[in-house]
Design an enzyme around this catalytic site. Sequence first.
Site, PDB file in Angstrom:
ATOM      1  N   ASP A 219      -1.740  -4.912  -0.300  1.00 41.03           N
ATOM      2  CA  ASP A 219      -1.772  -6.340   0.398  1.00 41.03           C
ATOM      3  C   ASP A 219      -2.664  -6.651   1.421  1.00 41.03           C
ATOM      4  OD1 ASP A 219      -0.507  -4.225   1.803  1.00 41.03           O
ATOM      5  OD2 ASP A 219       1.542  -5.239   1.683  1.00 41.03           O
TER       6      ASP A 219
ATOM      7  N   GLN B  75       0.776  -1.281  -0.111  1.00 42.59           N
ATOM      8  CA  GLN B  75      -0.107  -0.040  -0.035  1.00 42.59           C
ATOM      9  C   GLN B  75       0.839   1.194   0.012  1.00 42.59           C
ATOM     10  OE1 GLN B  75      -2.888  -1.220   3.347  1.00 42.59           O
ATOM     11  NE2 GLN B  75      -3.879   0.039   2.279  1.00 42.59           N
ATOM     12  N   HIS B  76       0.247   2.175  -0.410  1.00 41.93           N
ATOM     13  CA  HIS B  76       0.381   3.702  -0.047  1.00 41.93           C
ATOM     14  C   HIS B  76       1.816   4.130  -1.000  1.00 41.93           C
ATOM     15  CE1 HIS B  76      -1.417   3.316   3.572  1.00 41.93           C
ATOM     16  NE2 HIS B  76      -0.653   2.801   4.135  1.00 41.93           N
TER      17      HIS B  76
END
Length: 500
Positions: A245, A83-84
């Site tokens: 994820d 992520q991110h």
Amino acid sequence: MDRNSPIVIGLDVGTQSVKLVAYDPQARQVAATLGEALELASGDDGTREQRAEWWIDAIRACFSRLDPALRQRTSAIGVSGQQHGFVPLDRAGNVLAPAKLWCDTSTAAECDLIMDAVGGAQGAIATAGNPIMVGYTASKLPWTREHRSQAYAQLATILLPHDYVNFWLTGERWMERGDASGTGWLDVRTRQWSDAMIAATDPDRDLRPCLPPLVEADAMFPIATAIADELGLPRGVRVSAGGGDNMMAAIGTGNVSPGVLSMSLGTSGTLFAYAGQAMVDDEGRWAAFCDSTGGWLPLICTMNCTVATEAVARLCDFSTKRGDELLAGTRPGAGGLLMLPFFNGERTPNLPDGRGSLFGMTATNLTPANLYRAAMEGAVYSLKNGYDAFVDAGMRFEAIRLTGGGSHSAVWRQMVADVFGLPVDVPEQAEGAAFGAALQALWASERASDAGADLPALAAAHVRLDPRLSAHPHAEATAAYATQYQRFLSHLDAIRPLYA
């Protein structure tokens, strides 16, 4: 196993590696699991980056080692990604700069700048449901504007890591709401982009045209013909929406209905649970994310899990594969050693500028085994600190489902059971995120022909627990850990002012 039955493939683009799981839903068996290691570019300022082409090269390598017969049986692919991360593209789809990752803490100051524009952390929570935590995608935009001005000027599309892999596979640009809620721009209550948070990120430029359209969790797209041919796949393969994820690990551990608590022990540590409505905390003690099924996923994330144990293993010159063996002669509490394992800064607790600390050293307890145990215990205590917030909010759980690399270790499993005082179960498929991506692709395929296809029922049929890997709390160890956990909290309070 019917050698002609269709298979689904799950890809997980993680921080340390790319993993591929080929799953035969008819036989309910994993047909193949493959992995390829990834590099990580790090800097003393907290920079953590990867190049997008590294992910693609690793995916190609995994497919090259997958049996051609399995490749030809593939019907659908789902993609999970860390992520991110921020992948900037120009209008032609070219990557403009290395991807800044979830564990990149170099943009901590930018988090505050964005939140200040909407009234601080409380204003951000009121506006979109989440504060802008270190590592969130939003903070990477003003950093890029300042430090990579040419890339920022050419920026046409903002993608997350799993979005970029989907773009490579299909030629299409989209986001789904689970991963999108980790950007800081999605209002998790309405499940739409927040104009206020986007404007706070750059008051001088409208970034909304750079954000791809949001799609539903069951969306599917055709694979690009050239990519299908390159990978040796049928041209009729379809790619599901995919997700972050953690969202995919939720599916892969069967966490798609209330009451299940999942824990992922990897580079980072996470705790998450399914919710049928937005779970926003006024104090921002957890991430109020959407999930990748149409629901929500309240989530606790720590940035240092196996990061800590691997750092100790390197220091003491042994392999983490020997970790369980090394700890056989140690006891809960690590002989008095206590570690705050904030090697990457930390998100839970929120100390982006934090650093690792070691306490309680004596001439006799400072051994490699105790040091390794202290790192492991510190990582679990950080997760327990987040779990306490869930409990304070009234959430209740009867067991923990463990996934990620730490689930392979008997010591990790027993330690989690003892620290949390809850039984620990481990799904047969340890690669929860990749397996979850495969199951999402299976569900989306079924929904294409049957709008009533039920994901909880599908997960119940395909996510099986391995009773050989279960762990139950031992009262004596739970008591010992409780004492050490209180020391952890005391030392945490003591060091907070140092890294505020």
